[in-house]
Design a protein around this motif. Structure first.
Motif, PDB file in Angstrom:
ATOM      1  N   PRO A  58       0.807  -1.238   0.000  1.00 13.25           N
ATOM      2  CA  PRO A  58       0.000   0.000   0.000  1.00 13.25           C
ATOM      3  C   PRO A  58       0.837   1.284   0.000  1.00 13.25           C
ATOM      4  N   LEU A  59       2.149   1.149   0.253  1.00  8.38           N
ATOM      5  CA  LEU A  59       3.009   2.333   0.345  1.00  8.38           C
ATOM      6  C   LEU A  59       3.666   2.686  -0.987  1.00  8.38           C
ATOM      7  N   LEU A  60       3.418   1.878  -2.028  1.00 14.22           N
ATOM      8  CA  LEU A  60       4.101   2.088  -3.300  1.00 14.22           C
ATOM      9  C   LEU A  60       3.642   3.352  -4.025  1.00 14.22           C
ATOM     10  N   ASP A  61       2.444   3.827  -3.718  1.00 16.03           N
ATOM     11  CA  ASP A  61       1.849   4.927  -4.484  1.00 16.03           C
ATOM     12  C   ASP A  61       2.580   6.256  -4.325  1.00 16.03           C
ATOM     13  N   ALA A  62       2.875   6.644  -3.067  1.00 10.31           N
ATOM     14  CA  ALA A  62       3.429   7.991  -2.850  1.00 10.31           C
ATOM     15  C   ALA A  62       4.348   7.991  -1.636  1.00 10.31           C
ATOM     16  N   ASP A  63       5.208   9.032  -1.577  1.00  9.23           N
ATOM     17  CA  ASP A  63       6.068   9.210  -0.404  1.00  9.23           C
ATOM     18  C   ASP A  63       5.205   9.607   0.790  1.00  9.23           C
ATOM     19  N   ARG A  64       5.494   9.020   1.935  1.00 10.03           N
ATOM     20  CA  ARG A  64       4.761   9.364   3.154  1.00 10.03           C
ATOM     21  C   ARG A  64       5.776   9.663   4.250  1.00 10.03           C
ATOM     22  N   SER A  65       5.521  10.694   5.031  1.00  9.44           N
ATOM     23  CA  SER A  65       6.407  11.058   6.137  1.00  9.44           C
ATOM     24  C   SER A  65       5.588  11.237   7.405  1.00  9.44           C
ATOM     25  N   THR A  66       6.222  10.945   8.528  1.00  8.11           N
ATOM     26  CA  THR A  66       5.551  11.144   9.815  1.00  8.11           C
ATOM     27  C   THR A  66       6.599  11.515  10.861  1.00  8.11           C
ATOM     28  N   PHE A  67       6.147  11.926  12.048  1.00 12.14           N
ATOM     29  CA  PHE A  67       7.024  12.450  13.110  1.00 12.14           C
ATOM     30  C   PHE A  67       7.839  13.629  12.582  1.00 12.14           C
ATOM     31  N   CYS A  68       7.110  14.615  12.015  1.00 13.59           N
ATOM     32  CA  CYS A  68       7.764  15.794  11.440  1.00 13.59           C
ATOM     33  C   CYS A  68       7.810  16.936  12.457  1.00 13.59           C
ATOM     34  N   LEU A  69       8.781  17.844  12.278  1.00 17.20           N
ATOM     35  CA  LEU A  69       8.869  19.013  13.150  1.00 17.20           C
ATOM     36  C   LEU A  69       7.656  19.910  12.949  1.00 17.20           C
ATOM     37  N   VAL A  70       7.098  20.416  14.035  1.00 20.37           N
ATOM     38  CA  VAL A  70       5.975  21.350  13.949  1.00 20.37           C
ATOM     39  C   VAL A  70       6.459  22.636  13.267  1.00 20.37           C
TER      40      VAL A  70
END
Length: 499
Positions: A58-70
Motif C-alpha cells: 500500500p506504500l508504493l503509491d506515494a512518499d509518506r512522512s511522519t514524526f515531522c517538526l511542527v
C-alpha cells in the motif's frame, strides 16, 4: 498557536511495527505454550514477517512522512519513500527467508536453541533493520542501528554449551560496541556544528559552518561513517566476520550476510548522500579507498580457503560476502564525484537486491548440506549433482550469479551497473581494481561449482529436504531466475527518489 501533538501515519510505519509487535507476542506466548507446541512460534513469526512484507504494497503509491517538526513539514524523522521501500523489501524479505531456514535449524538443534528467545530476538532485530532506512534523523538512525544489532549479538551466542558460538558472539559484540561508540562521538560532533539531528537540516546548515568548527565537522563526518562501515563488514572493520559466521547458527549467518549489510549500506547512504553531500570531498575518497581494500581482502581471503578445512564452505561464503561488500561500496563512493548521485545509489540498491536473493539461496543450500555433513566443508559438496540434481543446479546458478557469469544474468547485469557507476564518476582506477577482483572471484566460485558435478567419492549422500528449507531454496531460485530473465526490472525498482 500551533499544536505540539504530532499525528502518526500508522500505514507508513506498519512494516517495522508489525515485526516488533509479533516479536512481543511471541515473547509472551512462549510463557504459556508447552514444549510440544513451541514450533508454532516459528510459524507464527514467519507469518508475521510475511505480513510485514505485504504491508509495503500500500506504500508504493506515494512518499509518506511522519514524526515531522511542527512548523517544518520538510524535516521528518520517518519517511517511506522509494529508497526506504526497496531496502525494507530486502530486509523483511531476507528475514522471511532466514526465518524459513531457522524453522528447520531449531528442529535439528533440539533443545540447544531456546525457541521463544530465538524468535523474539530475531523479530526485534528485523524490526530495527526495517526502521533504519526510513530514519531521517541521526538519533533515530543510531537507535535503529542498535535495535538491529543488539539482538544479533545474542542470536550468534544463543546456542547452549557451544564454546565456538560464545566466542563468536563476544568478538562480534566487542568490535561492534567499539564501532558504535566511535560513531556516536561523530554524531555528537555533527550536532555540535549544525545544532540539528535531522538529515535535511544538517545538509543545509553544514555548508555554513563557522571556519573554526570546520575541522570538527570533518572529524564528525569520518567518525560517523565508522559504525556503518563496521556493519557492512568493510575492511579494516571486517575481522569479526569469518568467526562470527562459523560460530553462529547458519540461518543467523545468512541473516547477517544480507540484512546486516543492508542496514550498514542504507545508513551509509543516508549519512553521506542525504545529510552530508557538501562534504563529498571527505567521504568520497574514504569510501573509494574502503571499497578497493574491502573487495581485494575479501576475495583473496575466499581464494585462500582450503576445501578440506572444517566449515570451509561457510568461511568461503563469509569472505565472499566481504568481497561483495566492496562492490556495493563502489557506487556510494561514485556518488561523491557523479553529476547524478541518484543513479549511483540506484546501482548499489540493484546490486544489493541481486546479492540478497542469491546469497540467501547459497546459504539455504549450505544449510541443507550441513544437515548431513556437520563440518560443512567445500569438499562435502563434491558430487552433489548425483544425489540432489536440482539442488546442485540451483547452487551452481547462485554461485555463477555471485561471480557475474551467464546463466546468472542478474549477477552480470549488477556488476556491469556498478562498473559503469565508477567509470561515469571518473573513478577509472577503482573500476580497474574491481575488474581484477572479479577475475580473482571467478577462480573460487568456479572451483566450487565444478566440484558439484564431479563424481562423488563413495556412495552419494541423500539429502532429505524439509518443507521450510525447500521453500527457501525454491523462492530464492525463482527470484534469481526471474530477475535474470528481466534484469531491467531491478533498475526500475531502484529509482530511489531520495533527491
Amino acid at each position: 498557536m500551533s499544536s505540539l501533538v504530532q499525528s502518526v501515519d500508522w500505514l507508513a510505519i506498519a512494516p517495522p511495527t508489525i515485526a516488533a509487535v509479533v516479536g512481543l507476542v511471541v515473547l509472551v506466548a512462549d510463557l504459556f505454550v508447552g514444549e510440544a507446541r513451541k514450533p508454532l512460534l516459528g510459524w507464527f513469526s514467519v507469518a508475521g514477517l510475511a505480513a510485514a512484507t505485504l504491508m509495503l504494497l500500500p506504500l508504493l503509491d506515494a512518499d509518506r512522512s511522519t514524526f515531522c517538526l511542527v512548523g517544518d513539514p520538510g524535516a521528518c524523522s520517518y519517511t517511506a519513500d522509494r529508497f526506504t521501500l526497496v531496502i525494507q523489501f530486502l530486509v523483511l524479505g531476507g528475514a522471511l527467508l532466514a526465518a524459513l531456514l531457522s524453522v528447520t535449524a531449531l528442529k535439528d538443534d533440539g533443545k540447544r536453541l531456546p525457541e521463544g528467545e530465538y524468535w523474539f530476538l530475531f523479530l526485534s532485530s528485523a524490526a530495527g533493520a526495517a526502521l533504519l532506512p526510513a530514519s531521517r534523523d541521526l538519533a533515530t538512525l543510531i537507535v535503529a542501528l542498535e535495535v538491529a544489532s543488539l539482538p544479533a549479538f545474542a542470536l550468534v551466542g544463543l546456542r547452549h554449551g557451544d564454546r565456538k558460538s560464545s566466542e563468536a558472539a563476544l568478538k562480534f559484540f566487542l568490535s561492534s560496541v567499539t564501532a558504535t561508540a566511535v560513531s556516536l562521538m561523530g554524531v555528537s560532533f555533527v550536532y555540535a556544528t549544525t545544532g540539528t539531528l535531522h538529515l535535511t537540516l544538517i545538509a543545509e546548515r553544514v555548508q555554513d559552518v563557522d571556519g573554526q568548527l570546520h575541522t570538527l565537522a570533518q572529524t564528525g563526518v569520518v567518525l560517523t561513517l565508522v559504525g556503518f562501515a563496521f556493519k557492512t563488514a568493510a575492511v579494516p572493520f571486517h575481522f569479526w566476520v569469518p568467526d562470527t559466521y562459523v560460530g553462529a547458527p547458519l540461518p543467523i549467518a545468512a541473516y547477517l550476510s544480507v540484512i546486516g549489510k543492508a542496514v550498514g549500506f542504507s545508513g551509509l547512504i543516508l549519512v553521506t548522500v542525504v545529510a552530508l553531500p557538501s562534504y563529498a570531498g571527505v567521504w568520497g575518497p574514504a569510501l573509494a579507498a574502503l571499497a578497493a581494500l574491502t573487495m581485494t581482502v575479501g576475495n583473496v581471503g575466499a581464494l585462500r580457503q582450503q576445501a578440506t578445512r572444517a566449515y570451509s564452505a561457510v568461511r568461503l561464503l563469509a569472505w565472499s560476502s566481504v568481497g561483495q561488500a566492496g562492490y556495493l561500496l563502489v557506487p556510494i563512493a561514485a556518488a561523491a564525484y557523479s553529476g547524478d548521485p541518484e543513479k549511483s545509489i540506484g546501482s548499489t540498491l540493484a546490486y544489493a537486491l541481486m546479492y540478497g536473493a542469491v546469497n540467501l539461496g547459497a546459504f539455504a543450500v549450505a544449510a541443507l548440506v550441513g544437515r548431513a555433513h556437520r563440518l560443512n566443508r567445500v569438499a562435502d559438496y563434491r558430487g552433489l549433482y548425483a544425489s540432489s540434481p536440482l539442488t546442485a543446479l540451483l547452487l551452481g546458478f547462485f554461485l555463477l550469479c555471485l561471480a557475474g557469469l551467464p546463466p546468472g544474468i542478474i549477477g552480470l547485469f549488477a556488476k556491469v551497473t556498478v562498473f559503469a557507476a565508477a567509470v561515469d564518476a571518473g573513478l577509472g582506477w577503482l573500476a580497474v581494481v574491481m575488474a581484477v577482483n572479479v577475475v580473482i572471484a571467478l577462480v573460487y566460485y568456479l572451483q566450487w561449482t565444478a566440484l558439484l558435478f564431479r563424481a562423488p567419492e563413495g556412495e552419494p549422500v541423500r539429502h532429505r529436504l524439509p518443507a521450510p528449507l525447500t521453500a527457501a531454496i525454491a523462492l530464492t531460485g525463482v527470484l534469481g531466475i526471474a530477475l535474470s530473465g528481466a534484469p531491467q526490472l531491478v533498475l526500475r525498482l531502484t529509482d530511489t527518489g531520495l533527491f
